[in-house]
Design a protein around this motif. Structure first.
Motif, PDB file in Angstrom:
ATOM      1  N   PRO A 243     -38.227   7.363 -11.195  1.00  0.00           N
ATOM      2  CA  PRO A 243     -37.682   8.348 -10.259  1.00  0.00           C
ATOM      3  C   PRO A 243     -37.639   7.784  -8.835  1.00  0.00           C
ATOM      4  CG  PRO A 243     -39.910   8.950 -10.918  1.00  0.00           C
ATOM      5  CD  PRO A 243     -39.521   7.759 -11.729  1.00  0.00           C
ATOM      6  N   THR A 244     -36.693   8.253  -8.066  1.00  0.00           N
ATOM      7  CA  THR A 244     -36.643   7.866  -6.653  1.00  0.00           C
ATOM      8  C   THR A 244     -37.796   8.565  -5.951  1.00  0.00           C
ATOM      9  OG1 THR A 244     -35.260   9.738  -6.003  1.00  0.00           O
ATOM     10  CG2 THR A 244     -34.108   7.719  -6.733  1.00  0.00           C
ATOM     11  N   HIS A 245     -38.113   8.114  -4.745  1.00  0.00           N
ATOM     12  CA  HIS A 245     -39.206   8.784  -4.040  1.00  0.00           C
ATOM     13  C   HIS A 245     -38.849  10.234  -3.716  1.00  0.00           C
ATOM     14  CE1 HIS A 245     -36.936   7.186  -0.574  1.00  0.00           C
ATOM     15  NE2 HIS A 245     -37.462   8.159   0.120  1.00  0.00           N
ATOM     16  N   GLU A 246     -37.565  10.529  -3.513  1.00  0.00           N
ATOM     17  CA  GLU A 246     -37.145  11.915  -3.272  1.00  0.00           C
ATOM     18  C   GLU A 246     -37.384  12.772  -4.517  1.00  0.00           C
ATOM     19  OE1 GLU A 246     -34.998   9.339  -2.654  1.00  0.00           O
ATOM     20  OE2 GLU A 246     -34.587   9.423  -0.504  1.00  0.00           O
ATOM     21  N   GLU A 247     -37.067  12.220  -5.705  1.00  0.00           N
ATOM     22  CA  GLU A 247     -37.289  12.942  -6.958  1.00  0.00           C
ATOM     23  C   GLU A 247     -38.783  13.143  -7.207  1.00  0.00           C
ATOM     24  OE1 GLU A 247     -33.441  11.488  -9.584  1.00  0.00           O
ATOM     25  OE2 GLU A 247     -35.186  10.155  -9.429  1.00  0.00           O
ATOM     26  N   TYR A 248     -39.563  12.135  -6.891  1.00  0.00           N
ATOM     27  CA  TYR A 248     -41.013  12.213  -7.075  1.00  0.00           C
ATOM     28  C   TYR A 248     -41.603  13.292  -6.172  1.00  0.00           C
ATOM     29  CZ  TYR A 248     -45.736  10.505  -7.912  1.00  0.00           C
ATOM     30  OH  TYR A 248     -47.053  10.402  -8.271  1.00  0.00           O
ATOM     31  N   ILE A 249     -41.194  13.314  -4.914  1.00  0.00           N
ATOM     32  CA  ILE A 249     -41.681  14.326  -3.966  1.00  0.00           C
ATOM     33  C   ILE A 249     -41.235  15.717  -4.398  1.00  0.00           C
ATOM     34  CG2 ILE A 249     -41.448  15.185  -1.584  1.00  0.00           C
ATOM     35  CD1 ILE A 249     -41.351  12.172  -0.751  1.00  0.00           C
ATOM     36  N   ARG A 250     -40.000  15.847  -4.847  1.00  0.00           N
ATOM     37  CA  ARG A 250     -39.493  17.137  -5.322  1.00  0.00           C
ATOM     38  C   ARG A 250     -40.314  17.625  -6.530  1.00  0.00           C
ATOM     39  NH1 ARG A 250     -34.508  16.183  -4.818  1.00  0.00           N
ATOM     40  NH2 ARG A 250     -34.185  15.103  -6.782  1.00  0.00           N
ATOM     41  N   GLY A 251     -40.635  16.711  -7.437  1.00  0.00           N
ATOM     42  CA  GLY A 251     -41.451  17.052  -8.602  1.00  0.00           C
ATOM     43  C   GLY A 251     -42.845  17.513  -8.209  1.00  0.00           C
ATOM     44  N   MET A 252     -43.437  16.833  -7.228  1.00  0.00           N
ATOM     45  CA  MET A 252     -44.761  17.245  -6.743  1.00  0.00           C
ATOM     46  C   MET A 252     -44.697  18.629  -6.112  1.00  0.00           C
ATOM     47  SD  MET A 252     -46.591  13.827  -5.208  1.00  0.00           S
ATOM     48  CE  MET A 252     -45.288  13.409  -4.062  1.00  0.00           C
ATOM     49  N   GLN A 253     -43.636  18.896  -5.332  1.00  0.00           N
ATOM     50  CA  GLN A 253     -43.498  20.203  -4.691  1.00  0.00           C
ATOM     51  C   GLN A 253     -43.328  21.302  -5.740  1.00  0.00           C
ATOM     52  OE1 GLN A 253     -43.885  20.846  -1.276  1.00  0.00           O
ATOM     53  NE2 GLN A 253     -44.109  22.855  -2.202  1.00  0.00           N
ATOM     54  N   GLU A 254     -42.564  21.026  -6.792  1.00  0.00           N
ATOM     55  CA  GLU A 254     -42.387  22.002  -7.874  1.00  0.00           C
ATOM     56  C   GLU A 254     -43.718  22.274  -8.571  1.00  0.00           C
ATOM     57  OE1 GLU A 254     -39.315  20.306 -10.308  1.00  0.00           O
ATOM     58  OE2 GLU A 254     -37.752  20.731  -8.817  1.00  0.00           O
ATOM     59  N   TYR A 255     -44.527  21.228  -8.780  1.00  0.00           N
ATOM     60  CA  TYR A 255     -45.849  21.366  -9.396  1.00  0.00           C
ATOM     61  C   TYR A 255     -46.745  22.246  -8.527  1.00  0.00           C
ATOM     62  CZ  TYR A 255     -50.466  19.901 -11.130  1.00  0.00           C
ATOM     63  OH  TYR A 255     -51.745  19.871 -11.618  1.00  0.00           O
ATOM     64  N   ILE A 256     -46.763  21.990  -7.228  1.00  0.00           N
ATOM     65  CA  ILE A 256     -47.576  22.786  -6.299  1.00  0.00           C
ATOM     66  C   ILE A 256     -47.095  24.230  -6.272  1.00  0.00           C
ATOM     67  CG2 ILE A 256     -48.153  23.110  -3.851  1.00  0.00           C
ATOM     68  CD1 ILE A 256     -48.114  19.983  -3.673  1.00  0.00           C
ATOM     69  N   ASP A 257     -45.793  24.432  -6.235  1.00  0.00           N
ATOM     70  CA  ASP A 257     -45.245  25.795  -6.244  1.00  0.00           C
ATOM     71  C   ASP A 257     -45.644  26.541  -7.506  1.00  0.00           C
ATOM     72  OD1 ASP A 257     -44.071  25.297  -3.785  1.00  0.00           O
ATOM     73  OD2 ASP A 257     -42.069  24.932  -4.624  1.00  0.00           O
ATOM     74  N   LYS A 258     -45.627  25.837  -8.646  1.00  0.00           N
ATOM     75  CA  LYS A 258     -46.027  26.451  -9.919  1.00  0.00           C
ATOM     76  C   LYS A 258     -47.498  26.846  -9.875  1.00  0.00           C
ATOM     77  CE  LYS A 258     -46.328  25.538 -14.862  1.00  0.00           C
ATOM     78  NZ  LYS A 258     -46.155  24.542 -15.924  1.00  0.00           N
ATOM     79  N   LEU A 259     -48.346  25.960  -9.345  1.00  0.00           N
ATOM     80  CA  LEU A 259     -49.773  26.268  -9.246  1.00  0.00           C
ATOM     81  C   LEU A 259     -50.009  27.489  -8.359  1.00  0.00           C
ATOM     82  CD1 LEU A 259     -51.330  22.705  -8.856  1.00  0.00           C
ATOM     83  CD2 LEU A 259     -51.468  24.195 -10.863  1.00  0.00           C
ATOM     84  N   ARG A 260     -49.233  27.625  -7.302  1.00  0.00           N
ATOM     85  CA  ARG A 260     -49.402  28.762  -6.381  1.00  0.00           C
ATOM     86  C   ARG A 260     -49.084  30.107  -7.024  1.00  0.00           C
ATOM     87  NH1 ARG A 260     -47.018  25.742  -1.099  1.00  0.00           N
ATOM     88  NH2 ARG A 260     -49.002  24.888  -0.411  1.00  0.00           N
ATOM     89  N   THR A 261     -48.266  30.097  -8.073  1.00  0.00           N
ATOM     90  CA  THR A 261     -47.916  31.357  -8.738  1.00  0.00           C
ATOM     91  C   THR A 261     -48.949  31.751  -9.797  1.00  0.00           C
ATOM     92  OG1 THR A 261     -46.602  30.303 -10.494  1.00  0.00           O
ATOM     93  CG2 THR A 261     -45.450  30.884  -8.439  1.00  0.00           C
ATOM     94  N   MET A 262     -49.869  30.854 -10.103  1.00  0.00           N
ATOM     95  CA  MET A 262     -50.860  31.093 -11.154  1.00  0.00           C
ATOM     96  C   MET A 262     -52.104  31.767 -10.617  1.00  0.00           C
ATOM     97  SD  MET A 262     -50.908  27.381 -12.892  1.00  0.00           S
ATOM     98  CE  MET A 262     -50.249  27.305 -14.519  1.00  0.00           C
ATOM     99  N   ASP A 263     -52.889  32.280 -11.562  1.00  0.00           N
ATOM    100  CA  ASP A 263     -54.229  32.753 -11.241  1.00  0.00           C
ATOM    101  C   ASP A 263     -55.003  31.578 -10.645  1.00  0.00           C
ATOM    102  OD1 ASP A 263     -56.685  34.535 -11.719  1.00  0.00           O
ATOM    103  OD2 ASP A 263     -57.173  32.715 -12.870  1.00  0.00           O
ATOM    104  N   ARG A 264     -55.777  31.842  -9.619  1.00  0.00           N
ATOM    105  CA  ARG A 264     -56.476  30.783  -8.884  1.00  0.00           C
ATOM    106  C   ARG A 264     -57.353  29.915  -9.801  1.00  0.00           C
ATOM    107  NH1 ARG A 264     -57.463  30.203  -3.412  1.00  0.00           N
ATOM    108  NH2 ARG A 264     -59.243  28.900  -2.903  1.00  0.00           N
TER     109      ARG A 264
END
Length: 64
Positions: free
Chosen positions: A8-29
């Motif tokens: 993945p490009t660094h932009e794709e990698y960063i986007r993937g990390m942001q999606e992972y963090i966003d997913k974690l934020r929607t979950m039970d702590r």
């Protein structure tokens, strides 16, 4: 025939990390903490007990 995977490009990698963090934020702590800890153990940042490793990468990893 061997399949060649594109890195993945660094932009794709960063986007993937942001999606992972966003997913974690929607979950039970507590569930988010559990998933994050498991991911860090799998990545080798934490040991099997969940403690931070003193050396994340060793010479053996690179064949030194």
């Amino acid at each position: 025939m061997t399949e060649v995977k594109r890195r993945p490009t660094h932009e794709e990698y960063i986007r993937g990390m942001q999606e992972y963090i966003d997913k974690l934020r929607t979950m039970d702590r507590e569930e988010a903490k559990k998933i994050s800890k498991e991911a860090l153990i799998k990545a080798g940042v934490l040991d099997e007990n969940g403690n931070a490793k003193e050396n994340i990468v060793t010479g053996d990893f690179f064949g030194w």
